[in-house]
Design a protein around this motif. Structure first.
Motif, short mmCIF file in Angstrom:
data_model
loop_
_atom_site.label_atom_id
_atom_site.label_comp_id
_atom_site.label_asym_id
_atom_site.label_seq_id
_atom_site.Cartn_x
_atom_site.Cartn_y
_atom_site.Cartn_z
N HIS A 55 0.87 -1.18 0.00
CA HIS A 55 0.00 0.00 0.00
C HIS A 55 0.91 1.22 0.00
O HIS A 55 1.74 1.40 0.89
N VAL A 57 1.26 5.58 -0.82
CA VAL A 57 0.68 6.89 -1.09
C VAL A 57 1.80 7.78 -1.61
O VAL A 57 2.81 7.97 -0.95
N GLN A 174 -6.15 11.28 -4.48
CA GLN A 174 -6.71 11.65 -3.19
C GLN A 174 -5.93 12.85 -2.67
O GLN A 174 -5.09 13.42 -3.35
N GLN A 180 -2.13 13.73 -4.54
CA GLN A 180 -1.65 12.46 -4.02
C GLN A 180 -2.28 11.30 -4.80
O GLN A 180 -3.41 11.41 -5.29
N LEU A 182 -2.99 7.14 -4.52
CA LEU A 182 -3.02 5.92 -3.72
C LEU A 182 -2.79 4.73 -4.66
O LEU A 182 -3.44 4.61 -5.69
N GLN A 184 -2.42 0.51 -4.51
CA GLN A 184 -2.48 -0.75 -3.77
C GLN A 184 -2.23 -1.88 -4.75
O GLN A 184 -2.92 -2.00 -5.77
N THR A 485 -14.38 4.52 -2.77
CA THR A 485 -12.99 4.13 -3.01
C THR A 485 -12.92 2.61 -3.08
O THR A 485 -13.94 1.93 -3.13
#
Length: 529
Positions: A55, A57, A174, A180, A182, A184, A485
């Motif tokens: 994960h 960011v 985000q 930013q 994200l 995953q 999300t």
């Protein structure tokens, strides 16, 4: 009887197909059973929270994107002034979105303003003392370029991750400023490689070499880099030789934006290399530059470093090659990065979390226990309260779950922890549908209607109620999927397929089993319900 036969064939076919697609691959994976790859490859995929992975960011350095655009326009203005013989003392950037021109002669200010008018759509121009002009990017252009930089970065990361072969990655913008991203990546174990490929800018430039030296100082004039030039580090091009420095023009002849394809290859010495192909416009520019500079060196610059600087022996249009001290793996990664496009700006990592497979297994185990306990409770309740008709409801419920798993596996949906919650909720909705039907059948039986008439009336009169409630739920699911999300979307996907399969099983499958029971008993005068 013929109608019932076709219903049973339909029910059996649906069950076998969805069991084979959704349930069998899970059983095969769990017990190590070998089976057809076209079937086992469709096993239900697990999300990050169940399978483990990484994960991340990231923040897009939008100032860098603005600076790149500013310097590009700065060099464009410099070339315009040179072409029109307008002399200035200096042109230099003063920030990410501004630059200053100094030393314009009084007699040439009119000609300067005419030349600078070509930048008026992007910059506000302000005159100053002693022939000075300041160019500041217009606020709307500033906002637009920052937004485009983040969107382009997200799309580039998506393409790179997809080529890595990651199953169902979650990539979304985000942050308060929307800068930013994200990321995953379920099932990823080589985090360093993933970060390297995602974070590499991958910006390719082809520039003519003015001079070459073994140290940076050799290329300076009075301790300064000549205006319009830059010193770029690199290698000399021969294995074992010390690093070299190149004096290049800032304005690139061709950039990665003109790239159409990049692929691994080998150079003339059978070493790993990257071959690239330019689009028609890039080929036109490349042909003009190479034909005008035969005998000179062409620097191939990647992310601010000269990878190679071959001599131009003739006119080149669309094809070229990047060679150097590359390993086969580096060539593969570089090809991927170039092929998927350059990042518009640098990325910084704000957060990095690794979710291990052990945590995923714990989540799966907890989800399975919750699902099993819920299913067992429902079965016990239905059998006690609705007697033998409860068996019908249980069979319909099992059909519902098999179809749900099959649909998710077929479309490649990913099961997440919130998805398991949607799975459990689907069981509740399935039971609720059967409760509505059974209660209506009981009301019809209390009015002294026959068993067959009561069953037909129960299903017919409840159909539109079930249809309306499912449509209302599907509308909610659509909003959850659109605006939610990753985890919320996982829940929405599971619930969507659960609602669709439940409408089929509660109306069609359940009634088919009632009709089969009536056909076996002949003229039944009672119903265990």
């Amino acid at each position: 009887m013929s109608n019932l036969r076709w219903k049973l064939i339909t029910v059996a076919t649906v069950f076998v197909v969805f069991f084979a697609v959704g349930v069998y691959p899970l059983i095969a994976a769990r017990f190590g059973i070998t089976g057809p790859t076209w079937l086992t490859s469709r096993a239900l995929k697990l999300g990050l929270d169940l399978k483990g992975g990484v994960h991340l960011v990231l923040r897009v350095q939008t100032d860098k994107a603005l600076l790149t655009e500013t310097e590009s326009d700065l060099e464009r203005l410099r070339q315009l002034l040179t072409d029109r013989s307008i002399q200035v003392t200096s042109i230099a950037s003063t920030g990410p979105s501004s630059f200053k021109v100094e030393g314009i002669q009084a007699g040439q200010e009119g000609a300067f303003r005419d030349a600078a008018a070509e930048l008026d759509s992007v910059f506000n121009r302000s005159p100053g003392a002693n022939g000075t002009y300041t160019f500041a990017m217009k606020p709307n252009i500033d906002v637009q370029l920052r937004s485009e930089a983040v969107v382009q970065a997200r799309q580039t990361i998506e393409r790179r991750v997809n080529e890595l072969g990651v199953t169902e990655p979650q990539i979304a913008q985000q942050g308060t400023n929307g800068d930013q991203i994200l990321v995953q990546l379920p099932g990823v174990t080589d985090i360093a490689k993933a970060k390297e490929i995602m974070g590499s800018t991958g910006f390719l430039e082809l520039k003519i070499v003015e001079r070459m030296g073994s140290t940076r100082e050799e290329l300076l004039v009075n301790g300064q880099v000549a205006e319009g030039m830059e010193v770029v580090p690199g290698t000399s091009g021969a294995p074992g030789e010390p690093p070299a420095y190149y004096l290049l023009r800032k304005a690139a002849a061709v950039t990665g934006r003109d790239l159409r394809n990049a692929r691994p290859s080998i150079d003339q010495n059978n070493r790993p290399a990257v071959s690239f192909t330019l689009n028609p416009e890039g080929g036109r520019k490349f042909g003009a530059v190479t034909s005008a500079n035969i005998g000179r060196q062409l620097a191939i610059v990647l992310d601010g470093r000269v990878q190679s600087a071959p001599r131009i022996d003739g006119r080149i249009t669309t094809d070229g090659q990047i060679f150097g001290s590359f390993t086969p793996e580096e060539v593969q990664n570089l090809s991927l990065i170039l092929r998927t496009g350059a990042l518009p700006a640098d990325l910084t990592y704000l957060e990095e979390r690794t979710i291990g497979p052990t945590l995923g297994q714990d989540s799966i185990r907890s989800g399975m226990i919750a699902s099993g306990a819920g299913l067992l409770s429902i079965i016990i309740f239905m059998l006690i309260y609705y007697k033998l008709s409860g068996v019908n409801a249980v069979i319909a419920l099992l059909f519902n779950l098999v179809i749900l798993l099959g649909l998710m596996a077929y479309v490649g949906a990913v099961m997440t922890l919130p998805g398991i919650a949607g799975f459990v909720l689907t069981m509740g909705i399935g039971v609720d549908s059967n409760v509505l039907i059974f209660e209506r059948i009981k009301e019809e039986l209390e009015q002294q209607r026959g068993v067959r008439a009561s069953i037909n009336a129960g299903f017919a009169r409840v159909f539109w109620t079930l249809f309306d409630t499912h449509i209302a739920a599907l509308i909610s699911v659509a909003f959850l999927f659109q605006f939610g999300t990753g985890p919320i979307r996982g829940f929405a996907v599971t619930l969507f397929f659960g609602l669709m399969s439940n409408l089929f099983t509660s109306i069609f499958v359940s009634k088919t089993f009632f009709e089969m029971e009536l056909a076996a008993r002949g003229q039944a005068t009672s119903l265990s319900i």
